[in-house]
Scaffold this active site. Structure first.
Site, mmCIF file in Angstrom:
data_model
loop_
_atom_site.group_PDB
_atom_site.id
_atom_site.type_symbol
_atom_site.label_atom_id
_atom_site.label_comp_id
_atom_site.label_asym_id
_atom_site.label_seq_id
_atom_site.Cartn_x
_atom_site.Cartn_y
_atom_site.Cartn_z
ATOM 1 N N GLU A 1 5.660 -3.314 0.869
ATOM 2 C CA GLU A 1 5.510 -3.228 -1.005
ATOM 3 C C GLU A 1 4.775 -1.709 -1.527
ATOM 4 O OE1 GLU A 1 6.656 -5.478 -3.182
ATOM 5 O OE2 GLU A 1 7.696 -6.643 -2.104
ATOM 6 N N CYS B 1 1.546 0.100 -9.245
ATOM 7 C CA CYS B 1 2.394 0.552 -8.668
ATOM 8 C C CYS B 1 3.795 1.017 -9.439
ATOM 9 C CB CYS B 1 2.693 -0.774 -7.313
ATOM 10 S SG CYS B 1 3.218 -2.163 -8.222
ATOM 11 N N GLY C 1 2.678 2.818 5.276
ATOM 12 C CA GLY C 1 3.281 1.807 6.054
ATOM 13 C C GLY C 1 3.794 2.433 6.854
ATOM 14 N N LYS D 1 1.897 5.807 3.602
ATOM 15 C CA LYS D 1 1.485 7.025 5.288
ATOM 16 C C LYS D 1 1.935 5.968 5.804
ATOM 17 C CE LYS D 1 -1.240 9.807 6.201
ATOM 18 N NZ LYS D 1 -2.462 10.027 6.192
ATOM 19 N N GLY E 1 0.839 -1.135 0.071
ATOM 20 C CA GLY E 1 0.557 -0.480 0.207
ATOM 21 C C GLY E 1 0.986 1.204 0.210
HETATM 22 P P1 NAD Z 1 -5.580 0.438 -0.139
HETATM 23 O O1 NAD Z 1 -6.341 2.455 0.495
HETATM 24 O O2 NAD Z 1 -6.105 -0.436 0.290
HETATM 25 O O3 NAD Z 1 -4.696 0.474 1.482
HETATM 26 C C1 NAD Z 1 -3.632 -0.389 1.584
HETATM 27 C C2 NAD Z 1 -3.840 -1.349 3.128
HETATM 28 O O4 NAD Z 1 -3.589 -0.661 4.578
HETATM 29 C C3 NAD Z 1 -5.610 -1.491 3.405
HETATM 30 O O5 NAD Z 1 -5.113 -2.824 4.285
HETATM 31 C C4 NAD Z 1 -6.057 -1.019 4.584
HETATM 32 O O6 NAD Z 1 -7.127 -1.503 4.838
HETATM 33 C C5 NAD Z 1 -5.254 -0.338 5.130
HETATM 34 N N1 NAD Z 1 -4.756 0.000 6.256
HETATM 35 C C6 NAD Z 1 -4.997 1.681 5.002
HETATM 36 N N2 NAD Z 1 -5.105 2.711 6.642
HETATM 37 C C7 NAD Z 1 -4.889 1.900 7.338
HETATM 38 C C8 NAD Z 1 -4.560 2.545 8.350
HETATM 39 N N3 NAD Z 1 -4.722 3.817 9.140
HETATM 40 N N4 NAD Z 1 -3.444 1.752 9.695
HETATM 41 C C9 NAD Z 1 -3.438 0.851 9.358
HETATM 42 N N5 NAD Z 1 -4.129 0.449 7.903
HETATM 43 C C10 NAD Z 1 -4.661 0.806 7.616
HETATM 44 O O7 NAD Z 1 -4.345 1.180 -1.025
HETATM 45 P P2 NAD Z 1 -3.204 1.879 -0.824
HETATM 46 O O8 NAD Z 1 -2.657 2.229 0.413
HETATM 47 O O9 NAD Z 1 -4.474 3.961 -1.764
HETATM 48 O O10 NAD Z 1 -2.950 1.731 -2.029
HETATM 49 C C11 NAD Z 1 -2.126 2.006 -2.951
HETATM 50 C C12 NAD Z 1 -1.301 2.519 -3.132
HETATM 51 O O11 NAD Z 1 -0.209 0.947 -3.129
HETATM 52 C C13 NAD Z 1 0.044 3.249 -4.122
HETATM 53 O O12 NAD Z 1 1.306 3.720 -3.075
HETATM 54 C C14 NAD Z 1 0.234 1.773 -4.767
HETATM 55 O O13 NAD Z 1 1.769 2.166 -5.566
HETATM 56 C C15 NAD Z 1 1.065 0.584 -3.723
HETATM 57 N N6 NAD Z 1 1.367 -0.376 -4.087
HETATM 58 C C16 NAD Z 1 2.370 -0.922 -3.850
HETATM 59 C C17 NAD Z 1 2.420 -2.039 -5.210
HETATM 60 C C18 NAD Z 1 3.757 -2.907 -5.128
HETATM 61 O O14 NAD Z 1 3.572 -4.454 -5.316
HETATM 62 N N7 NAD Z 1 4.932 -2.232 -4.167
HETATM 63 C C19 NAD Z 1 1.389 -3.049 -5.281
HETATM 64 C C20 NAD Z 1 0.311 -2.073 -5.115
HETATM 65 C C21 NAD Z 1 -0.114 -0.971 -4.491
#
Ligand code: NAD
Length: 487
Positions: A219, A254, A202, A200, A197
């Protein structure tokens, strides 16, 4: 009427982790047979529910059927097949070299499962990004909890239903939910947390993991640049950029091209080539195309339109820009020469907008990329081998790909993951097995081969012998052993 789901709270999390820990401690997940059985069942799940998966992905993202098949279903099946073929080999201890210091001895590295692991996945490839790491965790012999993204609710609920039906629930669970549920999960002690994800969240994941000294794989994403030299096959270049951007979830990937850098003089040709390829792929009115996914939700739609509507950016659109808020569609949009201090050049775009930055000489693009956070991917299109070599030497990114986009993530023989702001750790192929294993070194000695020199009292003779041995001074060692010259 659908039964109301039981609330997942702190108590549920504690008892679930306890149960899984028991299964792990009893050794249930460790046998080769258990691991293989679970992976076979996962493969069966995908085979038997292909149309349900396609339907869920369509509900969540309007993902075109072929895109879902290529990038979610077939990639998940390929990972299962690879594990079924290679797992015996991966599980074998690796022989390691020994040295004169430990002589006589043998050594090996044993891959040991870590325990109970948590996988938190993202919405953009909600099926693949959930199951690919789950397969790695099972292959490595762990108990697993998967928390799919609430932003792709149809896929999340499909995963919960089918994983409970097909896999061993005493060791593999799915917890659906958003921030409150994830927060409760993150309070537990895990043996590894694998998060996909944004950066932030992360940081939230890493801070929670630090409390229990739990290792993490993050990731994340970033702004993945594409450098286009003028010495290219422009037709192929345009096709590979358009397909890696808009045919990959409408830019919500991503590793999608985030921005292009090319020379001032070549930029008009690049714009023309991209425009005509877009028209070939998605027709004159792309908002009507069935081959484009839509923006995942209105929050992301608003975020993207804000990038496009910024004063210093809105007059830079050279193609596209149309939108339909009701259907969550934004047309594939190209912008030329947007200022470096604009929002669009300082946030990961993660959508169908593609700015082009121009430089006088293509080599200047390297400094520009290096002045920003390390991206997840960096791409170069060129026939110039010298430029290619310089790019590989200079550019730091999660991964590099020359003369194409996105495709590197389909190769299981190379690791996939970020560096710096784009993440830490990696997976895919055997790297997934490694990500969920502890590499336990074992040194074997017998009771023979005693060297009294290692034990006190340390006489001058012993000192001479040990020094020669530890300095790797073979002649000195021989001389010390035969006691020459005599003192
Ligand atoms: P998302 O909104 O689905 O969030 C990811 C996960 O984090 C979810 O399961 C969500 O429930 C959890 N989450 C959200 N807020 C949280 C919090 N405050 N506390 C704990 N958990 C929480 O996804 P996203 O972040 O919008 O995804 C997009 C980002 O992910 C982009 O930056 C993209 O580049 C990156 N991404 C990376 C990869 C990779 O393989 N490197 C793949 C896909 C997406």
């Amino acid at each position: 009427m659908e039964e109301e789901k039981a609330k997942f709270d702190r108590e549920s999390a504690v008892s679930m982790v306890e149960e899984l820990r028991k299964s792990f401690s009893k050794g249930k997940t460790r046998s080769y047979e258990w691991r293989i059985e679970q992976i076979k069942m996962l493969h069966k799940l995908v085979e038997e529910h292909e149309s349900d998966i396609i339907e869920a992905l369509h509900k969540d993202l309007s993902k075109p059927e072929l895109e879902s098949f290529m990038s979610e279903i077939s990639m998940t099946k390929a990972t299962c097949k690879l594990v079924l073929k290679e797992l015996k080999h991966w599980m074998k201890p690796e022989k390691a070299k020994t040295s004169l210091t430990t002589y006589p001895s043998s050594a090996e590295i044993v891959s040991e499962p870590l325990g109970v692991v948590l996988i938190i996945s993202a919405w953009n490839y909600p099926f693949l990004l959930s199951l690919d790491p789950v397969i790695g965790a099972i292959a490595a012999g762990n108990a697993v909890v998967l928390k799919p993204s609430e932003v792709a609710p149809a896929t999340s609920s499909l995963l919960e239903r089918f994983i409970a039906e097909y896999l061993d629930s005493s060791a593999i669970r799915v917890v659906e939910g958003a921030v409150p549920e994830t927060t409760v999960l993150l309070e537990q002690r895990w043996d590894k947390i694998f998060y996909t994800g944004n950066g932030k969240v992360g940081r939230i994941v890493m801070a929670a993991a630090a409390k229990h000294l739990t290792p993490v794989v993050l990731e994340l994403g970033g702004k993945s640049p594409v450098v286009i030299d003028s010495n290219v096959n422009l037709d192929v270049t345009a096709k590979r950029i358009v397909s890696g951007k808009w045919s990959c979830n409408d830019g919500q990937a991503c590793v999608a091209a985030d921005y292009i850098i090319t020379t001032k003089s070549f930029a008009p040709k690049v714009v023309d080539a991209l425009k005509s390829t877009l028209e070939k792929f998605f027709g004159e009115d792309p908002l009507q195309s069935k081959d484009l996914s839509r923006i995942v939700n209105s929050n992301h739609f608003t975020r993207l339109t804000k990038l496009l509507d910024e004063d210093k950016v809105s007059d830079k659109i050279v193609h596209g820009g149309q939108r339909d808020e009701k259907c969550l569609y934004i047309a594939p949009t190209i912008l030329l020469d947007v200022p470096q201090d604009s929002l669009i050049m300082n946030e990961e775009i993660f959508g169908p907008l593609l700015p082009i930055i121009t430089v006088d000489k293509v080599e200047e693009s390297f400094d520009l990329i290096s002045s920003k956070s390390k991206p997840l991917a960096a791409y170069l299109f060129t026939k110039d081998k010298k430029l290619e070599k310089e790019f590989v030497k200079t550019i730091s990114a999660g991964g590099l790909l020359i003369n194409d986009t996105v495709l590197h993530l389909a190769l299981p023989s190379i690791p996939f993951g970020g560096v710096g702001e784009s993440g830490m750790g990696s997976y895919h192929g055997k790297f997934s097995f490694n990500a969920f294993s502890h590499k336990k070194p074992v040194l074997y000695r017998s009771f023979g081969g005693e060297a009294s020199a290692r034990y006190p009292p340390y006489t001058p003779q012993k000192k001479r012998l040990l020094k020669a041995l530890l300095n790797g001074d073979i002649i000195g060692l021989i001389l010390a052993l035969i006691g020459w010259p005599r003192t």
